[in-house]
Design a protein around this motif. Structure first.
Motif, PDB file in Angstrom:
ATOM      1  N   SER A  48       0.833  -1.203   0.000  1.00  0.00           N
ATOM      2  CA  SER A  48       0.000   0.000   0.000  1.00  0.00           C
ATOM      3  C   SER A  48       0.877   1.267   0.000  1.00  0.00           C
ATOM      4  O   SER A  48       0.593   2.222  -0.738  1.00  0.00           O
ATOM      5  CB  SER A  48      -0.891  -0.101   1.236  1.00  0.00           C
ATOM      6  OG  SER A  48      -1.658   0.996   1.361  1.00  0.00           O
ATOM      7  N   ARG A  55       2.131   6.988  -6.924  1.00  0.00           N
ATOM      8  CA  ARG A  55       1.470   8.305  -7.130  1.00  0.00           C
ATOM      9  C   ARG A  55       2.518   9.425  -7.122  1.00  0.00           C
ATOM     10  O   ARG A  55       2.499  10.305  -7.957  1.00  0.00           O
ATOM     11  CB  ARG A  55       0.494   8.605  -5.994  1.00  0.00           C
ATOM     12  CG  ARG A  55      -0.702   7.712  -5.891  1.00  0.00           C
ATOM     13  CD  ARG A  55      -1.615   8.269  -4.802  1.00  0.00           C
ATOM     14  NE  ARG A  55      -2.309   9.416  -5.322  1.00  0.00           N
ATOM     15  CZ  ARG A  55      -3.586   9.409  -5.715  1.00  0.00           C
ATOM     16  NH1 ARG A  55      -4.297   8.328  -5.598  1.00  0.00           N
ATOM     17  NH2 ARG A  55      -4.141  10.480  -6.202  1.00  0.00           N
ATOM     18  N   GLU A  94      -7.738  -3.326  -7.482  1.00  0.00           N
ATOM     19  CA  GLU A  94      -9.151  -3.060  -7.767  1.00  0.00           C
ATOM     20  C   GLU A  94      -9.579  -1.693  -7.210  1.00  0.00           C
ATOM     21  O   GLU A  94     -10.214  -0.900  -7.895  1.00  0.00           O
ATOM     22  CB  GLU A  94      -9.990  -4.184  -7.152  1.00  0.00           C
ATOM     23  CG  GLU A  94     -11.422  -4.171  -7.579  1.00  0.00           C
ATOM     24  CD  GLU A  94     -12.212  -5.291  -6.920  1.00  0.00           C
ATOM     25  OE1 GLU A  94     -11.629  -6.370  -6.606  1.00  0.00           O
ATOM     26  OE2 GLU A  94     -13.419  -5.080  -6.716  1.00  0.00           O
ATOM     27  N   ASP A  95      -9.191  -1.410  -5.957  1.00  0.00           N
ATOM     28  CA  ASP A  95      -9.591  -0.133  -5.327  1.00  0.00           C
ATOM     29  C   ASP A  95      -8.875   1.052  -5.953  1.00  0.00           C
ATOM     30  O   ASP A  95      -9.471   2.077  -6.250  1.00  0.00           O
ATOM     31  CB  ASP A  95      -9.236  -0.117  -3.830  1.00  0.00           C
ATOM     32  CG  ASP A  95      -9.979  -1.176  -3.071  1.00  0.00           C
ATOM     33  OD1 ASP A  95     -10.955  -1.707  -3.624  1.00  0.00           O
ATOM     34  OD2 ASP A  95      -9.565  -1.485  -1.930  1.00  0.00           O
ATOM     35  N   LYS A  96      -7.545   0.889  -6.117  1.00  0.00           N
ATOM     36  CA  LYS A  96      -6.735   2.062  -6.478  1.00  0.00           C
ATOM     37  C   LYS A  96      -6.806   2.434  -7.953  1.00  0.00           C
ATOM     38  O   LYS A  96      -6.623   3.597  -8.303  1.00  0.00           O
ATOM     39  CB  LYS A  96      -5.269   1.846  -6.079  1.00  0.00           C
ATOM     40  CG  LYS A  96      -5.070   1.607  -4.597  1.00  0.00           C
ATOM     41  CD  LYS A  96      -5.480   2.819  -3.801  1.00  0.00           C
ATOM     42  CE  LYS A  96      -5.316   2.616  -2.316  1.00  0.00           C
ATOM     43  NZ  LYS A  96      -5.846   3.727  -1.517  1.00  0.00           N
ATOM     44  N   ILE A  98      -9.365   2.566  -9.956  1.00  0.00           N
ATOM     45  CA  ILE A  98     -10.466   3.505 -10.212  1.00  0.00           C
ATOM     46  C   ILE A  98     -10.169   4.853  -9.551  1.00  0.00           C
ATOM     47  O   ILE A  98     -10.304   5.909 -10.176  1.00  0.00           O
ATOM     48  CB  ILE A  98     -11.806   2.927  -9.691  1.00  0.00           C
ATOM     49  CG1 ILE A  98     -12.083   1.559 -10.299  1.00  0.00           C
ATOM     50  CG2 ILE A  98     -12.950   3.911  -9.935  1.00  0.00           C
ATOM     51  CD1 ILE A  98     -12.526   1.559 -11.737  1.00  0.00           C
ATOM     52  N   GLU A  99      -9.699   4.774  -8.290  1.00  0.00           N
ATOM     53  CA  GLU A  99      -9.401   6.005  -7.530  1.00  0.00           C
ATOM     54  C   GLU A  99      -8.462   6.926  -8.328  1.00  0.00           C
ATOM     55  O   GLU A  99      -8.686   8.123  -8.461  1.00  0.00           O
ATOM     56  CB  GLU A  99      -8.765   5.605  -6.191  1.00  0.00           C
ATOM     57  CG  GLU A  99      -8.403   6.774  -5.299  1.00  0.00           C
ATOM     58  CD  GLU A  99      -7.578   6.304  -4.107  1.00  0.00           C
ATOM     59  OE1 GLU A  99      -8.111   5.541  -3.274  1.00  0.00           O
ATOM     60  OE2 GLU A  99      -6.393   6.694  -4.019  1.00  0.00           O
ATOM     61  N   LEU A 100      -7.430   6.313  -8.886  1.00  0.00           N
ATOM     62  CA  LEU A 100      -6.402   7.054  -9.623  1.00  0.00           C
ATOM     63  C   LEU A 100      -6.970   7.799 -10.835  1.00  0.00           C
ATOM     64  O   LEU A 100      -6.428   8.815 -11.263  1.00  0.00           O
ATOM     65  CB  LEU A 100      -5.373   6.018 -10.106  1.00  0.00           C
ATOM     66  CG  LEU A 100      -3.928   6.400 -10.370  1.00  0.00           C
ATOM     67  CD1 LEU A 100      -3.321   7.096  -9.172  1.00  0.00           C
ATOM     68  CD2 LEU A 100      -3.122   5.149 -10.716  1.00  0.00           C
ATOM     69  N   CYS A 101      -8.055   7.238 -11.389  1.00  0.00           N
ATOM     70  CA  CYS A 101      -8.599   7.778 -12.648  1.00  0.00           C
ATOM     71  C   CYS A 101      -9.786   8.702 -12.444  1.00  0.00           C
ATOM     72  O   CYS A 101     -10.302   9.271 -13.412  1.00  0.00           O
ATOM     73  CB  CYS A 101      -9.047   6.624 -13.547  1.00  0.00           C
ATOM     74  SG  CYS A 101      -7.710   5.507 -13.898  1.00  0.00           S
ATOM     75  N   GLU A 102     -10.262   8.817 -11.181  1.00  0.00           N
ATOM     76  CA  GLU A 102     -11.464   9.617 -10.964  1.00  0.00           C
ATOM     77  C   GLU A 102     -11.265  11.088 -11.290  1.00  0.00           C
ATOM     78  O   GLU A 102     -10.135  11.585 -11.301  1.00  0.00           O
ATOM     79  CB  GLU A 102     -11.935   9.448  -9.511  1.00  0.00           C
ATOM     80  CG  GLU A 102     -12.866   8.258  -9.398  1.00  0.00           C
ATOM     81  CD  GLU A 102     -13.124   7.842  -7.967  1.00  0.00           C
ATOM     82  OE1 GLU A 102     -12.534   8.432  -7.041  1.00  0.00           O
ATOM     83  OE2 GLU A 102     -13.921   6.899  -7.802  1.00  0.00           O
ATOM     84  N   ASP A 105      -8.571  13.533  -9.783  1.00  0.00           N
ATOM     85  CA  ASP A 105      -7.398  12.813  -9.253  1.00  0.00           C
ATOM     86  C   ASP A 105      -6.230  12.918 -10.251  1.00  0.00           C
ATOM     87  O   ASP A 105      -6.352  13.522 -11.322  1.00  0.00           O
ATOM     88  CB  ASP A 105      -7.762  11.349  -8.937  1.00  0.00           C
ATOM     89  CG  ASP A 105      -6.896  10.800  -7.797  1.00  0.00           C
ATOM     90  OD1 ASP A 105      -5.658  10.917  -7.902  1.00  0.00           O
ATOM     91  OD2 ASP A 105      -7.431  10.279  -6.808  1.00  0.00           O
ATOM     92  N   ALA A 134     -11.162   1.816 -15.565  1.00  0.00           N
ATOM     93  CA  ALA A 134     -10.105   2.827 -15.421  1.00  0.00           C
ATOM     94  C   ALA A 134      -9.619   3.265 -16.803  1.00  0.00           C
ATOM     95  O   ALA A 134      -9.415   4.454 -17.053  1.00  0.00           O
ATOM     96  CB  ALA A 134      -8.954   2.259 -14.603  1.00  0.00           C
TER      97      ALA A 134
END
Ligand code: FPP
Length: 255
Positions: A48, A55, A94-96, A98-102, A105, A134
């Motif tokens: 993590s 990032r 799986e979590d990150k 999508i988060e990265l592409c929102e 972001d 993503a």
């Protein structure tokens, strides 16, 4: 203090930008578990923190104007790790992803298109769906590109490229003996998304091996750099000597 470090970082990036900069930088993000052990953290926390480093490094590359960043996020060989670790890495992805592409972001901010490269049918269905989502969220971004290699090995990429080359040739009645390395090159995962040649490949954690990553792409012009820092600790401080070395070699070539 944050103001000072942010401005120092921007100043250093500005100084580096006055010299030649790589178009494509690749990373073998190694040392997450050793970092976790060193900090008495769990393996999952090491991965993590490794994502946080991704990032950080991506932001630095974007500020430097690097067009393509390619990272080794999961090797096909990594499926041999414990079920617990594989599941933890898959759920992180799986979590990150999508988060990265929102909206708002990192990838949206810098106009980065995301590509997941590798033998995607080995991924669990939910991760494959996240990868597709993503990719579609960032499809319109055209300033830079992030290639997340997962699950990937170079030999699998080369075998797949060879297979597609032959299939395409047979379908269009092309004589197989006329095929050349250029035809295979066109079918590599990295070529299919339009990546430029790899200028620098960096492996962290002091290990001096390529571990089946971008073996075809690391042609004679790729600078291969090994750094002792564990990936979760890697940052601008480690990038500076690598970039200076790159600039030195570009200048000496021009002479
Ligand atoms: C190698 O270190 C690292 C990996 C196998 C995983 C890399 C993954 C990340 C940095 C997170 C990336 C993000 C996504 C979206 C998946 P290691 O585990 O082999 O550590 P060691 O060399 O110390 O044993």
């Amino acid at each position: 203090m944050k103001w000072l470090t942010d401005n120092l970082e921007r100043f250093l990036i500005w100084v580096l930008s006055s010299g030649p900069l790589p178009r494509h930088v690749a990373f073998v993000m190694d040392g997450n578990r050793r970092y976790a052990r060193q900090h008495q953290k769990r393996v999952f926390e090491g991965h993590s923190d490794g994502f946080m480093a991704l990032r950080r490094v991506l932001r630095i590359c974007m500020l430097l104007g690097v067009e393509t960043v390619t990272v080794y996020a999961f090797s096909i060989e990594n499926f041999k790790r414990s079920q617990e670790e594989v599941e933890a890495l898959m759920s992180l992805a799986e979590d990150k992803l999508i988060e990265l592409c929102e909206h708002g972001d990192l990838l949206d901010q810098y106009g980065v298109r995301l590509n997941v490269l590798g033998k995607r049918d080995l991924l669990p269905e939910s991760v494959r769906a996240a990868a597709e989502r993503a990719e579609s969220l960032t499809r319109q971004n055209d300033k830079a590109m992030l290639n997340l290699c997962m699950p990937y090995t170079s030999r699998e990429e080369m075998a797949t490229a060879l297979q597609s080359t032959v299939e395409e040739a047979l379908a269009s009645d092309v004589d197989l003996s006329s095929l050349s390395e250029k035809d295979v090159d066109k079918h590599l995962y990295t070529s299919q998304v339009g990546s430029p040649p790899v200028d620098i490949l960096i492996r962290t954690s002091g290990v001096k091996r390529l571990s089946d990553f971008l073996l075809w792409q690391c042609c004679e012009d790729t600078q291969i750099q090994f750094t002792p820092t564990y990936w979760p600790d890697f940052g601008l401080r480690d990038m500076i000597p690598i970039l200076l070395d790159y600039q030195r070699s570009m200048w000496s070539r021009q002479r």
